[in-house]
Design a protein around this motif. Structure first.
Motif, PDB file in Angstrom:
ATOM      1  N   PRO A 138     -12.901  34.093 153.947  1.00 16.46           N
ATOM      2  CA  PRO A 138     -14.051  33.963 154.850  1.00 16.46           C
ATOM      3  C   PRO A 138     -13.726  33.096 156.066  1.00 16.46           C
ATOM      4  CG  PRO A 138     -14.290  32.468 153.040  1.00 16.46           C
ATOM      5  CD  PRO A 138     -13.053  33.288 152.742  1.00 16.46           C
ATOM      6  N   ASP A 139     -14.562  33.169 157.050  1.00 18.99           N
ATOM      7  CA  ASP A 139     -14.448  32.327 158.240  1.00 18.99           C
ATOM      8  C   ASP A 139     -14.736  30.879 157.829  1.00 18.99           C
ATOM      9  OD1 ASP A 139     -14.447  31.241 160.766  1.00 18.99           O
ATOM     10  OD2 ASP A 139     -16.474  31.939 161.247  1.00 18.99           O
TER      11      ASP A 139
ATOM     12  N   TYR B   4     -15.487  28.394 159.488  1.00 19.15           N
ATOM     13  CA  TYR B   4     -16.518  27.747 160.301  1.00 19.15           C
ATOM     14  C   TYR B   4     -17.919  28.249 159.980  1.00 19.15           C
ATOM     15  CZ  TYR B   4     -12.485  26.091 162.805  1.00 19.15           C
ATOM     16  OH  TYR B   4     -11.295  25.512 163.116  1.00 19.15           O
ATOM     17  N   ASN B   5     -18.019  29.192 159.076  1.00 23.29           N
ATOM     18  CA  ASN B   5     -19.320  29.701 158.649  1.00 23.29           C
ATOM     19  C   ASN B   5     -20.041  28.589 157.880  1.00 23.29           C
ATOM     20  OD1 ASN B   5     -21.413  30.956 157.154  1.00 23.29           O
ATOM     21  ND2 ASN B   5     -20.383  32.911 157.340  1.00 23.29           N
ATOM     22  N   PRO B   6     -21.306  28.329 158.214  1.00 22.29           N
ATOM     23  CA  PRO B   6     -22.026  27.234 157.538  1.00 22.29           C
ATOM     24  C   PRO B   6     -22.167  27.439 156.033  1.00 22.29           C
ATOM     25  CG  PRO B   6     -23.306  28.075 159.394  1.00 22.29           C
ATOM     26  CD  PRO B   6     -22.085  28.916 159.290  1.00 22.29           C
ATOM     27  N   ILE B   7     -22.313  28.667 155.603  1.00 20.15           N
ATOM     28  CA  ILE B   7     -22.441  28.924 154.159  1.00 20.15           C
ATOM     29  C   ILE B   7     -21.124  28.618 153.451  1.00 20.15           C
ATOM     30  CG2 ILE B   7     -22.841  30.704 152.418  1.00 20.15           C
ATOM     31  CD1 ILE B   7     -24.809  31.973 154.405  1.00 20.15           C
ATOM     32  N   VAL B   8     -20.025  29.024 154.057  1.00 20.29           N
ATOM     33  CA  VAL B   8     -18.709  28.747 153.473  1.00 20.29           C
ATOM     34  C   VAL B   8     -18.467  27.246 153.437  1.00 20.29           C
ATOM     35  CG1 VAL B   8     -16.232  29.091 153.785  1.00 20.29           C
ATOM     36  CG2 VAL B   8     -17.802  30.982 154.179  1.00 20.29           C
ATOM     37  N   GLN B   9     -18.839  26.545 154.484  1.00 21.11           N
ATOM     38  CA  GLN B   9     -18.674  25.090 154.504  1.00 21.11           C
ATOM     39  C   GLN B   9     -19.531  24.419 153.436  1.00 21.11           C
ATOM     40  OE1 GLN B   9     -19.509  23.818 158.482  1.00 21.11           O
ATOM     41  NE2 GLN B   9     -17.525  24.496 159.278  1.00 21.11           N
TER      42      GLN B   9
END
Length: 97
Positions: free
Chosen positions: A36-37, A39-44
């Motif tokens: 995943p990216d 910088y994606n807020p969900i991934v973070q």
């Protein structure tokens, strides 16, 4: 009566928290398979919720075998043990009061 209800309520809330964290770990493991990216807020958020626990496990147990990290599985087993033993013990204690 009041103490029994209080202990039962604490056990129910603890059980709910454990179930939610189990789903967070499962979702985090699935998301990690697709790169995943970062910088994606969900991934973070998933990373911030799971990585401290994984780091604690990795400090004591080598978890990478053949390029596969087994830390999520170890954490899931520990959470399931907590749910099946300690939380059930709390419910039984509340029922016996």
């Amino acid at each position: 009566m009041i103490l029994s209800t209080l202990i039962s309520a604490v056990a129910s809330i603890l059980q709910m928290v454990v179930q939610i964290y189990i789903w967070v770990i499962i979702i985090s493991a699935i998301v990690s398979w697709v790169r995943p990216d970062p910088y994606n807020p969900i991934v973070q958020l998933l990373y911030r919720l799971t990585e401290p626990v994984y780091a604690l496990i990795r400090r004591f147990i080598p978890t990478v075998f053949g390029g596969i990290d087994l830390a999520p599985i170890i954490v899931l087993l520990a959470l399931k043990f907590i749910e099946l033993f300690f939380i059930r013990l709390l419910f039984e204690f509340a029922a016996s009061i």
